[in-house]
Design a protein around this motif. Structure first.
Motif, PDB file in Angstrom:
ATOM      1  N   LEU A  14       0.438  -1.331  -0.261  1.00  0.00           N
ATOM      2  CA  LEU A  14       0.049  -0.283   0.237  1.00  0.00           C
ATOM      3  C   LEU A  14       0.711   1.230   0.236  1.00  0.00           C
ATOM      4  O   LEU A  14       0.776   2.031  -0.739  1.00  0.00           O
ATOM      5  CB  LEU A  14      -0.776   0.260   1.229  1.00  0.00           C
ATOM      6  CG  LEU A  14      -1.535   1.076   1.085  1.00  0.00           C
ATOM      7  CD1 LEU A  14      -2.955   1.359  -0.329  1.00  0.00           C
ATOM      8  CD2 LEU A  14      -2.422   1.167   2.711  1.00  0.00           C
ATOM      9  N   ASP A  15       1.366   0.873   0.927  1.00  0.00           N
ATOM     10  CA  ASP A  15       2.681   2.301   0.736  1.00  0.00           C
ATOM     11  C   ASP A  15       3.251   2.808  -0.397  1.00  0.00           C
ATOM     12  O   ASP A  15       3.119   4.057  -1.088  1.00  0.00           O
ATOM     13  CB  ASP A  15       3.540   2.115   1.667  1.00  0.00           C
ATOM     14  CG  ASP A  15       5.088   3.563   1.835  1.00  0.00           C
ATOM     15  OD1 ASP A  15       4.561   4.826   1.858  1.00  0.00           O
ATOM     16  OD2 ASP A  15       5.726   3.698   2.316  1.00  0.00           O
ATOM     17  N   SER A  16       3.988   1.034  -1.138  1.00  0.00           N
ATOM     18  CA  SER A  16       4.289   1.723  -2.712  1.00  0.00           C
ATOM     19  C   SER A  16       3.345   2.229  -3.202  1.00  0.00           C
ATOM     20  O   SER A  16       4.210   2.933  -3.971  1.00  0.00           O
ATOM     21  CB  SER A  16       5.074  -0.211  -3.000  1.00  0.00           C
ATOM     22  OG  SER A  16       5.259   0.163  -4.410  1.00  0.00           O
ATOM     23  N   MET A  17       1.906   1.647  -3.572  1.00  0.00           N
ATOM     24  CA  MET A  17       1.392   2.266  -4.195  1.00  0.00           C
ATOM     25  C   MET A  17       0.996   3.888  -4.197  1.00  0.00           C
ATOM     26  O   MET A  17       0.968   4.510  -5.329  1.00  0.00           O
ATOM     27  CB  MET A  17      -0.314   1.826  -3.936  1.00  0.00           C
ATOM     28  CG  MET A  17       0.030   0.168  -4.722  1.00  0.00           C
ATOM     29  SD  MET A  17      -2.014  -0.575  -4.084  1.00  0.00           S
ATOM     30  CE  MET A  17      -1.290  -2.263  -3.741  1.00  0.00           C
ATOM     31  N   ILE A  18       0.627   3.529  -2.883  1.00  0.00           N
ATOM     32  CA  ILE A  18       1.113   5.547  -3.083  1.00  0.00           C
ATOM     33  C   ILE A  18       1.943   6.460  -2.989  1.00  0.00           C
ATOM     34  O   ILE A  18       1.860   7.469  -3.660  1.00  0.00           O
ATOM     35  CB  ILE A  18       0.485   5.823  -0.859  1.00  0.00           C
ATOM     36  CG1 ILE A  18      -0.787   4.644  -0.939  1.00  0.00           C
ATOM     37  CG2 ILE A  18       0.690   7.382  -1.093  1.00  0.00           C
ATOM     38  CD1 ILE A  18      -0.712   4.869   0.853  1.00  0.00           C
TER      39      ILE A  18
END
Length: 42
Positions: A14-18
């Protein structure tokens, strides 16, 4: 019948997507701009 699936996203994913979101949007904008320039010159 169809089985429902649950999408599991890890906190790291999720952090990578954001983090990558703005980079991806800008890359798409650049590609679209190049396509428009290509149509005009073609």
């Amino acid at each position: 019948m169809l089985k429902e699936r649950t999408l599991v996203i890890t906190p790291d994913a999720l952090d990578s997507m954001i983090t990558d979101y703005h980079w991806i949007v800008n890359a798409i904008k650049e590609m679209r701009a190049e396509m428009v320039v290509g149509e005009i010159t073609a």
